[in-house]
Design a protein around this motif. Structure first.
Motif, PDB file in Angstrom:
ATOM      1  N   ALA A 230      33.306  33.455  78.303  1.00  0.00           N
ATOM      2  CA  ALA A 230      33.152  32.040  78.638  1.00  0.00           C
ATOM      3  C   ALA A 230      34.038  31.168  77.758  1.00  0.00           C
ATOM      4  CB  ALA A 230      31.688  31.620  78.488  1.00  0.00           C
ATOM      5  N   ILE A 231      34.140  31.518  76.482  1.00  0.00           N
ATOM      6  CA  ILE A 231      34.995  30.750  75.566  1.00  0.00           C
ATOM      7  C   ILE A 231      36.455  30.828  75.991  1.00  0.00           C
ATOM      8  CG2 ILE A 231      35.931  30.737  73.218  1.00  0.00           C
ATOM      9  CD1 ILE A 231      33.286  29.337  73.438  1.00  0.00           C
ATOM     10  N   VAL A 232      36.873  31.992  76.443  1.00  0.00           N
ATOM     11  CA  VAL A 232      38.257  32.136  76.929  1.00  0.00           C
ATOM     12  C   VAL A 232      38.504  31.206  78.107  1.00  0.00           C
ATOM     13  CG1 VAL A 232      39.895  33.725  78.015  1.00  0.00           C
ATOM     14  CG2 VAL A 232      38.461  34.507  76.116  1.00  0.00           C
ATOM     15  N   ASN A 233      37.564  31.150  79.043  1.00  0.00           N
ATOM     16  CA  ASN A 233      37.707  30.278  80.217  1.00  0.00           C
ATOM     17  C   ASN A 233      37.663  28.807  79.830  1.00  0.00           C
ATOM     18  OD1 ASN A 233      37.878  32.445  82.009  1.00  0.00           O
ATOM     19  ND2 ASN A 233      35.658  32.558  82.271  1.00  0.00           N
ATOM     20  N   ILE A 234      36.807  28.461  78.872  1.00  0.00           N
ATOM     21  CA  ILE A 234      36.721  27.071  78.410  1.00  0.00           C
ATOM     22  C   ILE A 234      38.034  26.652  77.758  1.00  0.00           C
ATOM     23  CG2 ILE A 234      35.605  25.559  76.708  1.00  0.00           C
ATOM     24  CD1 ILE A 234      32.979  27.057  77.346  1.00  0.00           C
ATOM     25  N   ASN A 235      38.636  27.542  77.006  1.00  0.00           N
ATOM     26  CA  ASN A 235      39.915  27.234  76.363  1.00  0.00           C
ATOM     27  C   ASN A 235      41.008  26.980  77.392  1.00  0.00           C
ATOM     28  OD1 ASN A 235      38.970  27.348  73.741  1.00  0.00           O
ATOM     29  ND2 ASN A 235      39.474  29.515  73.473  1.00  0.00           N
ATOM     30  N   LYS A 236      40.989  27.734  78.493  1.00  0.00           N
ATOM     31  CA  LYS A 236      41.976  27.519  79.547  1.00  0.00           C
ATOM     32  C   LYS A 236      41.815  26.146  80.175  1.00  0.00           C
ATOM     33  CE  LYS A 236      42.465  32.410  80.836  1.00  0.00           C
ATOM     34  NZ  LYS A 236      42.226  33.416  81.907  1.00  0.00           N
ATOM     35  N   GLN A 240      41.984  23.929  74.444  1.00  0.00           N
ATOM     36  CA  GLN A 240      41.582  24.047  73.049  1.00  0.00           C
ATOM     37  C   GLN A 240      41.747  25.491  72.589  1.00  0.00           C
ATOM     38  OE1 GLN A 240      40.899  21.632  71.082  1.00  0.00           O
ATOM     39  NE2 GLN A 240      40.395  19.905  72.440  1.00  0.00           N
ATOM     40  N   LYS A 241      41.432  25.733  71.324  1.00  0.00           N
ATOM     41  CA  LYS A 241      41.520  27.088  70.772  1.00  0.00           C
ATOM     42  C   LYS A 241      40.204  27.480  70.122  1.00  0.00           C
ATOM     43  CE  LYS A 241      46.509  26.795  69.974  1.00  0.00           C
ATOM     44  NZ  LYS A 241      47.613  26.890  68.967  1.00  0.00           N
ATOM     45  N   PHE A 242      39.125  27.304  70.889  1.00  0.00           N
ATOM     46  CA  PHE A 242      37.815  27.648  70.371  1.00  0.00           C
ATOM     47  C   PHE A 242      37.691  29.158  70.197  1.00  0.00           C
ATOM     48  CE2 PHE A 242      36.653  23.681  72.763  1.00  0.00           C
ATOM     49  CZ  PHE A 242      36.366  22.922  71.633  1.00  0.00           C
ATOM     50  N   ALA A 243      36.909  29.559  69.194  1.00  0.00           N
ATOM     51  CA  ALA A 243      36.561  30.961  68.989  1.00  0.00           C
ATOM     52  C   ALA A 243      35.128  31.003  68.478  1.00  0.00           C
ATOM     53  CB  ALA A 243      37.496  31.629  67.997  1.00  0.00           C
ATOM     54  N   ILE A 244      34.398  32.036  68.845  1.00  0.00           N
ATOM     55  CA  ILE A 244      33.035  32.158  68.342  1.00  0.00           C
ATOM     56  C   ILE A 244      32.894  33.446  67.550  1.00  0.00           C
ATOM     57  CG2 ILE A 244      31.889  30.756  70.085  1.00  0.00           C
ATOM     58  CD1 ILE A 244      31.077  33.351  71.493  1.00  0.00           C
ATOM     59  N   ARG A 245      32.045  33.352  66.565  1.00  0.00           N
ATOM     60  CA  ARG A 245      31.673  34.493  65.731  1.00  0.00           C
ATOM     61  C   ARG A 245      30.223  34.801  66.075  1.00  0.00           C
ATOM     62  NH1 ARG A 245      33.255  32.343  60.673  1.00  0.00           N
ATOM     63  NH2 ARG A 245      31.197  31.374  60.670  1.00  0.00           N
ATOM     64  N   GLU A 279      26.399  37.180  61.728  1.00  0.00           N
ATOM     65  CA  GLU A 279      27.303  36.128  62.236  1.00  0.00           C
ATOM     66  C   GLU A 279      28.183  35.584  61.108  1.00  0.00           C
ATOM     67  OE1 GLU A 279      28.700  32.417  62.079  1.00  0.00           O
ATOM     68  OE2 GLU A 279      26.546  32.375  61.656  1.00  0.00           O
ATOM     69  N   SER A 280      27.569  35.183  60.007  1.00  0.00           N
ATOM     70  CA  SER A 280      28.331  34.532  58.934  1.00  0.00           C
ATOM     71  C   SER A 280      29.302  35.490  58.252  1.00  0.00           C
ATOM     72  CB  SER A 280      27.372  33.926  57.899  1.00  0.00           C
ATOM     73  OG  SER A 280      26.564  34.933  57.304  1.00  0.00           O
ATOM     74  N   HIS A 281      29.018  36.796  58.260  1.00  0.00           N
ATOM     75  CA  HIS A 281      29.911  37.782  57.655  1.00  0.00           C
ATOM     76  C   HIS A 281      30.832  38.424  58.698  1.00  0.00           C
ATOM     77  CE1 HIS A 281      26.980  37.310  54.468  1.00  0.00           C
ATOM     78  NE2 HIS A 281      27.687  38.083  53.658  1.00  0.00           N
ATOM     79  N   GLY A 282      30.836  37.873  59.899  1.00  0.00           N
ATOM     80  CA  GLY A 282      31.677  38.426  60.954  1.00  0.00           C
ATOM     81  C   GLY A 282      33.066  37.820  60.975  1.00  0.00           C
ATOM     82  N   GLN A 283      33.751  37.995  62.081  1.00  0.00           N
ATOM     83  CA  GLN A 283      35.115  37.485  62.228  1.00  0.00           C
ATOM     84  C   GLN A 283      35.237  36.743  63.556  1.00  0.00           C
ATOM     85  OE1 GLN A 283      37.863  40.753  61.842  1.00  0.00           O
ATOM     86  NE2 GLN A 283      37.265  41.205  59.723  1.00  0.00           N
ATOM     87  N   PRO A 284      36.116  35.737  63.622  1.00  0.00           N
ATOM     88  CA  PRO A 284      36.289  34.985  64.879  1.00  0.00           C
ATOM     89  C   PRO A 284      36.667  35.902  66.034  1.00  0.00           C
ATOM     90  CG  PRO A 284      37.373  33.855  63.064  1.00  0.00           C
ATOM     91  CD  PRO A 284      36.946  35.194  62.530  1.00  0.00           C
ATOM     92  N   GLY A 285      36.032  35.678  67.182  1.00  0.00           N
ATOM     93  CA  GLY A 285      36.332  36.468  68.361  1.00  0.00           C
ATOM     94  C   GLY A 285      35.682  37.827  68.382  1.00  0.00           C
TER      95      GLY A 285
END
Length: 326
Positions: A230-236, A240-245, A279-285
């Motif tokens: 969904a984030i990929v589609n929202i960016n299109k 924007q260049k949103f990413a979620i962790r 989540e907090s110790h993860g990586q974007p995407g």
């Protein structure tokens, strides 16, 4: 209402479409004056006459009375007859009294309808805050607290959104978050998960409560993968260049309702804290899961082992990246 033997089709059709103003026609005169009216001979009345549809239908006299509550006019009830009849004051008084009773009945029904509408609105608002089963219990119980042996908790955070929001207007910030979280809400509904809350630009959802489900880990995993898509589609769409962790953990929790104002249905326990750490110790995407969740999903989903990582408050933990379904 008509007598079955009376043939007044033309009159009924016309009265069904005519729009009267106050002071016009029998009903309009009653509406304007607020008291009953009697017409002994329609042919001599200025609003009817020999060429009126009532006269052509063989109607000769009429009376009408207001339906009102206090000084508020709610309607007019009219009766027509085939004979010329002189005014009957006793009948008019009786009908006027009936009109007042009908008016009180109508007002009571309006009040009941308004109350029901308000109750339905309040119920919808409550169900936007609490699960239905919890909302139903809260009406009867003062304290809601339950223990669940196996649930799966997901935390998602928009990476860099705080820095990005510094360059946006308040309206743009809310619109951006609302667009993303509304899409997450749609996925929550799709998978019948329980959204717990949003905290700034973070989103928390759980599977397996308040109704117990054996597939809690699977549906959370499916949601996490769709959130990334969904984030990929929202960016299109937004350029924007949103990413979620995303962080996921499985285990036991305590759930309940806290507060008396702006209350929420919330979760507590080490399972929740560890999911937040994933989540907090993860990586974007990326979607980071604990070994507990990995063991449940490893036969049906694709993973990449991240290995041992230091986790605040937990020491070293073996974690995995969820990358897809097998």
């Amino acid at each position: 209402w008509t007598n079955p033997e009376a043939i007044v089709t033309e009159f009924i059709n016309i009265t069904g479409i005519v729009v009267l103003q106050a002071g016009t026609g029998l009903a309009g005169r009653v509406w304007e004056r607020g008291y009953p009216q009697w017409i002994a001979d329609l042919s001599g009345d200025t609003d009817f006459g020999l060429n009126s549809s009532a006269a052509r239908s063989g109607l000769r006299s009429a009376f009408a009375f207001p339906i009102q509550s206090g000084n508020e006019m709610l309607g007019v009830m009219s009766f027509f007859g085939r004979e010329k009849l002189p005014p009957d004051e006793n009948l008019l008084q009786m009908m006027a009294a009936m009109g007042n009773q009908l008016g009180q009945f109508v007002k009571r029904k309006q009040a009941e309808a308004a109350l029901k509408k308000q109750q339905e609105k309040s119920e919808r608002l409550l169900l936007n805050i609490l699960p239905k089963s919890i909302a139903d219990r809260l009406k009867e119980e003062q304290t809601i607290a339950d223990s669940f042996d196996a649930v799966t908790v997901l935390f998602a955070d928009l990476v860099g959104f705080t820095e990005m929001s510094a360059h946006l207007s308040p309206i743009e910030v809310v619109e951006q978050l609302n667009g993303i979280f509304s899409e997450f809400d749609r996925l929550t509904e799709k998978y019948k998960l329980e959204k717990i809350k949003t905290i700034g630009d973070a989103y928390m959802v759980v599977g397996g409560l308040p109704e117990v489900r054996v597939d809690h880990a699977e549906i959370i995993a499916d949601m996490a993968l769709e959130m990334q898509a969904a984030i990929v589609n929202i960016n299109k769409t937004t350029q924007q260049k949103f990413a979620i962790r995303v962080g996921i953990n499985t285990g036991s929790v305590v759930a309940g309702v806290i507060g008396t104002k702006k209350f929420i249905y919330d979760l507590w326990g080490d399972t929740v804290n560890t999911a937040s750490r994933m989540e907090s110790h993860g990586q974007p995407g990326h979607i980071q899961v604990t070994e507990n969740t990995y063991k449940i999903l490893r036969d049906r989903y694709k993973f990449e082992e991240r290995g041992l990582i230091p986790v605040k408050g937990k020491g070293e933990m073996r974690t995995f990246w969820l990358v897809g379904k097998t």
